[in-house]
Design a protein around this motif. Structure first.
Motif, PDB file in Angstrom:
ATOM      1  N   PHE A   1       5.966  -1.229  16.046  1.00 39.72           N
ATOM      2  CA  PHE A   1       6.788  -1.119  14.840  1.00 39.72           C
ATOM      3  C   PHE A   1       6.128  -1.849  13.670  1.00 39.72           C
ATOM      4  CE2 PHE A   1      10.315  -2.800  12.203  1.00 39.72           C
ATOM      5  CZ  PHE A   1      10.782  -1.585  11.718  1.00 39.72           C
ATOM      6  N   PHE A   2       5.676  -3.067  13.930  1.00 41.34           N
ATOM      7  CA  PHE A   2       5.006  -3.866  12.892  1.00 41.34           C
ATOM      8  C   PHE A   2       3.770  -3.131  12.371  1.00 41.34           C
ATOM      9  CE2 PHE A   2       1.499  -6.716  11.918  1.00 41.34           C
ATOM     10  CZ  PHE A   2       2.022  -7.493  10.910  1.00 41.34           C
TER      11      PHE A   2
ATOM     12  N   VAL B   1       4.719   0.011  10.185  1.00 38.90           N
ATOM     13  CA  VAL B   1       5.291  -0.318   8.866  1.00 38.90           C
ATOM     14  C   VAL B   1       4.229  -0.918   7.940  1.00 38.90           C
ATOM     15  CG1 VAL B   1       6.907  -1.890   7.741  1.00 38.90           C
ATOM     16  CG2 VAL B   1       7.646  -0.559   9.699  1.00 38.90           C
ATOM     17  N   VAL B   2       3.445  -1.841   8.458  1.00 37.13           N
ATOM     18  CA  VAL B   2       2.429  -2.491   7.621  1.00 37.13           C
ATOM     19  C   VAL B   2       1.324  -1.495   7.236  1.00 37.13           C
ATOM     20  CG1 VAL B   2       0.708  -4.336   7.554  1.00 37.13           C
ATOM     21  CG2 VAL B   2       2.936  -4.779   8.537  1.00 37.13           C
TER      22      VAL B   2
ATOM     23  N   VAL C   1       1.597   1.768   6.803  1.00 36.14           N
ATOM     24  CA  VAL C   1       2.111   2.676   5.759  1.00 36.14           C
ATOM     25  C   VAL C   1       2.166   1.955   4.408  1.00 36.14           C
ATOM     26  CG1 VAL C   1       4.137   3.968   4.999  1.00 36.14           C
ATOM     27  CG2 VAL C   1       3.388   4.137   7.362  1.00 36.14           C
ATOM     28  N   THR C   2       2.644   0.703   4.413  1.00 34.42           N
ATOM     29  CA  THR C   2       2.731  -0.039   3.151  1.00 34.42           C
ATOM     30  C   THR C   2       1.347  -0.280   2.556  1.00 34.42           C
ATOM     31  OG1 THR C   2       4.688  -1.148   4.017  1.00 34.42           O
ATOM     32  CG2 THR C   2       3.716  -2.089   2.044  1.00 34.42           C
TER      33      THR C   2
ATOM     34  N   PHE D   1       0.041   2.852   0.898  1.00 34.30           N
ATOM     35  CA  PHE D   1       0.636   3.122  -0.421  1.00 34.30           C
ATOM     36  C   PHE D   1       0.129   2.128  -1.469  1.00 34.30           C
ATOM     37  CE2 PHE D   1       3.814   6.490  -0.669  1.00 34.30           C
ATOM     38  CZ  PHE D   1       3.781   6.954   0.632  1.00 34.30           C
ATOM     39  N   LEU D   2      -0.203   0.918  -1.021  1.00 37.31           N
ATOM     40  CA  LEU D   2      -0.706  -0.083  -1.969  1.00 37.31           C
ATOM     41  C   LEU D   2      -2.139   0.214  -2.395  1.00 37.31           C
ATOM     42  CD1 LEU D   2       0.603  -3.415  -0.391  1.00 37.31           C
ATOM     43  CD2 LEU D   2       1.119  -2.626  -2.687  1.00 37.31           C
ATOM     44  N   SER D   3      -2.926   0.780  -1.473  1.00 36.80           N
ATOM     45  CA  SER D   3      -4.358   0.840  -1.762  1.00 36.80           C
ATOM     46  C   SER D   3      -4.931   2.241  -1.926  1.00 36.80           C
ATOM     47  CB  SER D   3      -5.123   0.117  -0.647  1.00 36.80           C
ATOM     48  OG  SER D   3      -4.905   0.759   0.580  1.00 36.80           O
ATOM     49  N   LYS D   4      -4.181   3.281  -1.597  1.00 40.95           N
ATOM     50  CA  LYS D   4      -4.749   4.635  -1.673  1.00 40.95           C
ATOM     51  C   LYS D   4      -3.912   5.541  -2.564  1.00 40.95           C
ATOM     52  CE  LYS D   4      -8.097   3.730   1.120  1.00 40.95           C
ATOM     53  NZ  LYS D   4      -9.437   3.590   0.597  1.00 40.95           N
ATOM     54  N   ARG D   5      -4.575   6.555  -3.088  1.00 41.32           N
ATOM     55  CA  ARG D   5      -3.929   7.531  -3.960  1.00 41.32           C
ATOM     56  C   ARG D   5      -3.934   8.879  -3.247  1.00 41.32           C
ATOM     57  NH1 ARG D   5      -4.545   6.872 -10.079  1.00 41.32           N
ATOM     58  NH2 ARG D   5      -6.204   5.409  -9.677  1.00 41.32           N
TER      59      ARG D   5
ATOM     60  N   ARG E   1      -3.674   8.630   2.031  1.00 39.16           N
ATOM     61  CA  ARG E   1      -2.709   7.662   2.577  1.00 39.16           C
ATOM     62  C   ARG E   1      -2.465   7.891   4.061  1.00 39.16           C
ATOM     63  NH1 ARG E   1       1.350   7.760  -2.645  1.00 39.16           N
ATOM     64  NH2 ARG E   1       0.183   6.248  -3.856  1.00 39.16           N
TER      65      ARG E   1
END
Lengths: 131, 63
Positions: free
Chosen positions: B16-17, B20-21, B23-24, B27-31, B36
């Motif tokens: 789970f960790f 979630v991490v 995916v986040t 989204f923070l680093s890729k366009r 993503r």
């Protein structure tokens, strides 16, 4: 996914960062980054809720130990989930069992993750490069 | 929420960790969706690989 861009400035960055800290994803919502707002809210909220459901510990402000203080800073990053932790986790923490210990780490990870999204919201708000 | 997460094993919590991490971070680093998804999968597998590797390394000390 982003619609028409907002003109960035320092104030907008600070407001977006603060909003994003209080409610994960809200800063990006204000900046019209809809998909990022939804993903950040679900990911940070999911991780924080899982940590609390696993009866993880939440560090308070009045701790003397250095590691506990770092834990407090990490937990505080989760914003509203930190302030509502005692309401969400009605049974209280149980770190004597492994599951509770995992929960403590998940909640801290949620806070750290949210701090990263806050930094991004600040950067986008002040007109920085938007990925 | 308790019924979902209350009795997770260490490995399930790790899955789970990692999900979630990953995916986040994507989204923070890729366009873009393709980038993503690719980054999420890569990071997720890297989390698992490193965790299992460290688990193997620590196993002798648990005896």
């Amino acid at each position: 996914m982003k619609s028409e861009a907002l003109k960035g400035n320092q104030m907008l960055g600070v407001v977006a960062a603060f909003a994003g800290w209080v409610i994960p994803g809200l800063g990006h919502l204000l900046l019209r980054r809809w998909s990022k707002a939804a993903v950040y809210f679900l990911c940070v909220g999911g991780l924080a809720s899982a940590g609390l459901a696993m009866r993880g510990g939440v560090f308070g402000a009045g701790v003397a130990d250095l590691f506990d203080r770092l834990g407090f800073i990490a937990d505080l990053g989760a914003g509203i989930f930190y302030f509502l932790a005692h309401q969400i986790q009605s049974a209280g923490p149980d770190v004597a069992h492994a599951t509770g210990d995992y929960g403590t780490r998940l909640f801290a990870a949620a806070g750290m993750l949210n701090l990263l999204t806050v930094l991004e919201a600040y950067d986008i708000g002040r007109g920085g490069d938007d990925r | 929420m308790n019924f979902l997460f209350g009795s997770l094993t260490h490995f399930e919590a790790l899955l789970f960790f990692a999900l979630v991490v990953s995916v986040t971070f994507a989204f923070l680093s890729k366009r873009g969706i393709a980038e993503r998804v690719k980054y999420s999968l890569w990071a997720f597998l890297a989390f698992l690989l490193v965790a299992i590797g460290i688990g193997w390394l620590m196993y002798p000390f648990s005896q």
